[in-house]
Design a protein around this motif. Structure first.
Motif, PDB file in Angstrom:
ATOM      1  N   PRO A  11      25.488  42.745  73.105  1.00  0.00           N
ATOM      2  CA  PRO A  11      24.068  42.686  73.519  1.00  0.00           C
ATOM      3  C   PRO A  11      23.726  43.691  74.625  1.00  0.00           C
ATOM      4  O   PRO A  11      22.681  44.341  74.562  1.00  0.00           O
ATOM      5  N   ALA A  12      24.601  43.841  75.610  1.00  0.00           N
ATOM      6  CA  ALA A  12      24.329  44.792  76.700  1.00  0.00           C
ATOM      7  C   ALA A  12      24.346  46.227  76.184  1.00  0.00           C
ATOM      8  O   ALA A  12      23.472  47.034  76.542  1.00  0.00           O
ATOM      9  N   LEU A  13      25.311  46.560  75.339  1.00  0.00           N
ATOM     10  CA  LEU A  13      25.359  47.907  74.757  1.00  0.00           C
ATOM     11  C   LEU A  13      24.143  48.177  73.880  1.00  0.00           C
ATOM     12  O   LEU A  13      23.597  49.277  73.873  1.00  0.00           O
ATOM     13  N   THR A  14      23.721  47.147  73.149  1.00  0.00           N
ATOM     14  CA  THR A  14      22.508  47.272  72.332  1.00  0.00           C
ATOM     15  C   THR A  14      21.315  47.610  73.219  1.00  0.00           C
ATOM     16  O   THR A  14      20.530  48.517  72.894  1.00  0.00           O
ATOM     17  N   ALA A  15      21.180  46.911  74.326  1.00  0.00           N
ATOM     18  CA  ALA A  15      20.060  47.167  75.245  1.00  0.00           C
ATOM     19  C   ALA A  15      20.137  48.564  75.834  1.00  0.00           C
ATOM     20  O   ALA A  15      19.132  49.294  75.867  1.00  0.00           O
ATOM     21  N   ILE A  16      21.314  48.966  76.276  1.00  0.00           N
ATOM     22  CA  ILE A  16      21.477  50.300  76.889  1.00  0.00           C
ATOM     23  C   ILE A  16      21.165  51.397  75.886  1.00  0.00           C
ATOM     24  O   ILE A  16      20.415  52.338  76.191  1.00  0.00           O
ATOM     25  N   LEU A  17      21.729  51.314  74.688  1.00  0.00           N
ATOM     26  CA  LEU A  17      21.484  52.336  73.664  1.00  0.00           C
ATOM     27  C   LEU A  17      20.018  52.350  73.224  1.00  0.00           C
ATOM     28  O   LEU A  17      19.449  53.420  72.989  1.00  0.00           O
ATOM     29  N   SER A  18      19.415  51.185  73.130  1.00  0.00           N
ATOM     30  CA  SER A  18      17.997  51.106  72.737  1.00  0.00           C
ATOM     31  C   SER A  18      17.107  51.749  73.795  1.00  0.00           C
ATOM     32  O   SER A  18      16.215  52.542  73.472  1.00  0.00           O
ATOM     33  N   ILE A 127       4.899  53.498  64.509  1.00  0.00           N
ATOM     34  CA  ILE A 127       5.608  53.657  65.786  1.00  0.00           C
ATOM     35  C   ILE A 127       6.122  52.306  66.279  1.00  0.00           C
ATOM     36  O   ILE A 127       7.273  52.193  66.714  1.00  0.00           O
ATOM     37  N   ALA A 128       5.285  51.284  66.210  1.00  0.00           N
ATOM     38  CA  ALA A 128       5.703  49.952  66.667  1.00  0.00           C
ATOM     39  C   ALA A 128       6.911  49.449  65.876  1.00  0.00           C
ATOM     40  O   ALA A 128       7.883  48.941  66.456  1.00  0.00           O
ATOM     41  N   LEU A 129       6.879  49.605  64.561  1.00  0.00           N
ATOM     42  CA  LEU A 129       8.005  49.157  63.733  1.00  0.00           C
ATOM     43  C   LEU A 129       9.274  49.961  64.048  1.00  0.00           C
ATOM     44  O   LEU A 129      10.368  49.396  64.110  1.00  0.00           O
ATOM     45  N   ALA A 130       9.114  51.260  64.254  1.00  0.00           N
ATOM     46  CA  ALA A 130      10.273  52.097  64.587  1.00  0.00           C
ATOM     47  C   ALA A 130      10.880  51.673  65.922  1.00  0.00           C
ATOM     48  O   ALA A 130      12.104  51.619  66.067  1.00  0.00           O
ATOM     49  N   VAL A 131      10.038  51.363  66.890  1.00  0.00           N
ATOM     50  CA  VAL A 131      10.521  50.931  68.212  1.00  0.00           C
ATOM     51  C   VAL A 131      11.210  49.572  68.108  1.00  0.00           C
ATOM     52  O   VAL A 131      12.309  49.372  68.642  1.00  0.00           O
ATOM     53  N   ILE A 132      10.596  48.640  67.403  1.00  0.00           N
ATOM     54  CA  ILE A 132      11.161  47.298  67.258  1.00  0.00           C
ATOM     55  C   ILE A 132      12.489  47.352  66.496  1.00  0.00           C
ATOM     56  O   ILE A 132      13.414  46.587  66.779  1.00  0.00           O
ATOM     57  N   CYS A 133      12.593  48.257  65.568  1.00  0.00           N
ATOM     58  CA  CYS A 133      13.775  48.383  64.717  1.00  0.00           C
ATOM     59  C   CYS A 133      15.032  48.790  65.490  1.00  0.00           C
ATOM     60  O   CYS A 133      16.134  48.336  65.167  1.00  0.00           O
ATOM     61  N   ILE A 134      14.885  49.615  66.495  1.00  0.00           N
ATOM     62  CA  ILE A 134      16.036  50.232  67.163  1.00  0.00           C
ATOM     63  C   ILE A 134      17.057  49.216  67.676  1.00  0.00           C
ATOM     64  O   ILE A 134      18.248  49.349  67.373  1.00  0.00           O
ATOM     65  N   PRO A 135      16.682  48.189  68.432  1.00  0.00           N
ATOM     66  CA  PRO A 135      17.723  47.257  68.888  1.00  0.00           C
ATOM     67  C   PRO A 135      18.410  46.504  67.754  1.00  0.00           C
ATOM     68  O   PRO A 135      19.611  46.214  67.847  1.00  0.00           O
ATOM     69  N   PHE A 136      17.698  46.203  66.685  1.00  0.00           N
ATOM     70  CA  PHE A 136      18.317  45.526  65.549  1.00  0.00           C
ATOM     71  C   PHE A 136      19.357  46.424  64.875  1.00  0.00           C
ATOM     72  O   PHE A 136      20.426  45.966  64.488  1.00  0.00           O
ATOM     73  N   VAL A 137      19.018  47.702  64.743  1.00  0.00           N
ATOM     74  CA  VAL A 137      19.960  48.657  64.156  1.00  0.00           C
ATOM     75  C   VAL A 137      21.211  48.765  65.026  1.00  0.00           C
ATOM     76  O   VAL A 137      22.340  48.684  64.523  1.00  0.00           O
ATOM     77  N   PHE A 138      21.023  48.951  66.332  1.00  0.00           N
ATOM     78  CA  PHE A 138      22.186  49.073  67.217  1.00  0.00           C
ATOM     79  C   PHE A 138      23.021  47.793  67.228  1.00  0.00           C
ATOM     80  O   PHE A 138      24.250  47.857  67.215  1.00  0.00           O
ATOM     81  N   TYR A 139      22.374  46.633  67.247  1.00  0.00           N
ATOM     82  CA  TYR A 139      23.128  45.381  67.251  1.00  0.00           C
ATOM     83  C   TYR A 139      23.957  45.250  65.973  1.00  0.00           C
ATOM     84  O   TYR A 139      25.145  44.911  66.027  1.00  0.00           O
ATOM     85  N   GLY A 161      20.917  42.617  60.661  1.00  0.00           N
ATOM     86  CA  GLY A 161      20.932  43.615  59.593  1.00  0.00           C
ATOM     87  C   GLY A 161      19.754  43.471  58.651  1.00  0.00           C
ATOM     88  O   GLY A 161      19.170  44.468  58.214  1.00  0.00           O
ATOM     89  N   ARG A 162      19.407  42.244  58.321  1.00  0.00           N
ATOM     90  CA  ARG A 162      18.230  42.024  57.458  1.00  0.00           C
ATOM     91  C   ARG A 162      16.953  42.538  58.117  1.00  0.00           C
ATOM     92  O   ARG A 162      16.123  43.187  57.480  1.00  0.00           O
ATOM     93  N   VAL A 163      16.783  42.200  59.391  1.00  0.00           N
ATOM     94  CA  VAL A 163      15.591  42.661  60.108  1.00  0.00           C
ATOM     95  C   VAL A 163      15.606  44.181  60.211  1.00  0.00           C
ATOM     96  O   VAL A 163      14.594  44.845  59.955  1.00  0.00           O
ATOM     97  N   ALA A 164      16.756  44.744  60.587  1.00  0.00           N
ATOM     98  CA  ALA A 164      16.869  46.201  60.732  1.00  0.00           C
ATOM     99  C   ALA A 164      16.546  46.897  59.411  1.00  0.00           C
ATOM    100  O   ALA A 164      15.754  47.851  59.380  1.00  0.00           O
ATOM    101  N   ALA A 165      17.155  46.432  58.312  1.00  0.00           N
ATOM    102  CA  ALA A 165      16.928  47.071  57.015  1.00  0.00           C
ATOM    103  C   ALA A 165      15.455  46.977  56.606  1.00  0.00           C
ATOM    104  O   ALA A 165      14.874  47.961  56.140  1.00  0.00           O
ATOM    105  N   SER A 166      14.855  45.817  56.814  1.00  0.00           N
ATOM    106  CA  SER A 166      13.444  45.647  56.450  1.00  0.00           C
ATOM    107  C   SER A 166      12.541  46.568  57.263  1.00  0.00           C
ATOM    108  O   SER A 166      11.682  47.265  56.713  1.00  0.00           O
ATOM    109  N   LEU A 167      12.738  46.568  58.574  1.00  0.00           N
ATOM    110  CA  LEU A 167      11.912  47.415  59.434  1.00  0.00           C
ATOM    111  C   LEU A 167      12.158  48.895  59.165  1.00  0.00           C
ATOM    112  O   LEU A 167      11.222  49.700  59.164  1.00  0.00           O
ATOM    113  N   TRP A 168      13.414  49.248  58.957  1.00  0.00           N
ATOM    114  CA  TRP A 168      13.771  50.638  58.643  1.00  0.00           C
ATOM    115  C   TRP A 168      13.057  51.096  57.378  1.00  0.00           C
ATOM    116  O   TRP A 168      12.489  52.177  57.336  1.00  0.00           O
ATOM    117  N   LEU A 169      13.113  50.267  56.338  1.00  0.00           N
ATOM    118  CA  LEU A 169      12.482  50.637  55.064  1.00  0.00           C
ATOM    119  C   LEU A 169      10.984  50.838  55.219  1.00  0.00           C
ATOM    120  O   LEU A 169      10.430  51.829  54.744  1.00  0.00           O
TER     121      LEU A 169
END
Length: 186
Positions: A11-18, A127-139, A161-169
């Motif tokens: 979780p901390a690495l996800t936050a830092i990378l995001s 833009i909002a979806l791309a921003v929201i997607c980033i932490p899900f992808v990293f996690y 992964g489900r959220v990341a894939a959906s938002l990414w698509l």
């Protein structure tokens, strides 16, 4: 040693990378990153929107195939396809950051009514979806990369992964529509 440490701090690495990723994106978009620090290659700058559209289409394909493979139980192919998706995303982002740092965000060339009532709201959602997607992808990436396959099932990897894939698509698809509006329709 590093993998074990990362495993305990997903979780901390996800936050830092995001945060770092978003700081780069917004720094480039707001022209905070000094353009003089980068070489200016006009042919590359002109090609980036078209290359990024191809990257986006490719990423849509790898994400859809990755989802299909995990549904079939093929973890190795799923992993390879999702890593390919992330590599495509990273390539897209690097090219985007390079272009936006040197050129700035693209101006909408169409009618002001279309810009106001269609393009800007559509862009804001993208833009909002791309921003929201980033932490899900990293996690999802970090949880999968720090655990064995059997251990992943004890994490939130599947949900993230489900959220990341959906938002990414959706985000990649909207990006292609934005590309079409900017470079082909108007």
């Amino acid at each position: 040693m590093v993998r074990a440490w990362a495993r305990e701090h997903v979780p901390a690495l996800t936050a830092i990378l995001s945060i770092a990723s978003l700081a780069l994106v917004f720094g480039a978009a707001l022209q905070v990153i000094p353009a003089a620090a980068l070489p200016r290659v006009e042919s590359l700058l002109n090609a980036i929107p078209h290359v990024n559209a191809i990257i986006s289409l490719s990423a849509i394909g790898t994400i859809l195939l990755g989802v299909r493979e995990i549904r079939r139980g093929n973890v190795d192919r799923h992993r390879a396809l999702m890593l390919a998706s992330f590599a495509l995303f990273a390539a897209f982002l690097l090219l985007y950051l390079y272009r936006v740092t040197l050129v700035g965000p693209s101006d909408f060339p169409g009618p002001s009514a279309v810009r106001t009532y269609l393009y800007l709201p559509f862009l804001a959602i993208h833009i909002a979806l791309a921003v929201i997607c980033i932490p899900f992808v990293f996690y999802a990436l970090l949880s999968a990369g720090t655990r064995s396959v059997s251990e992943i099932y004890g994490t939130n990897h599947r949900r993230a992964g489900r959220v990341a894939a959906s938002l990414w698509l959706v985000s990649f698809s909207m990006g292609i529509v934005i590309y079409a509006l900017l470079y082909h329709v108007y």
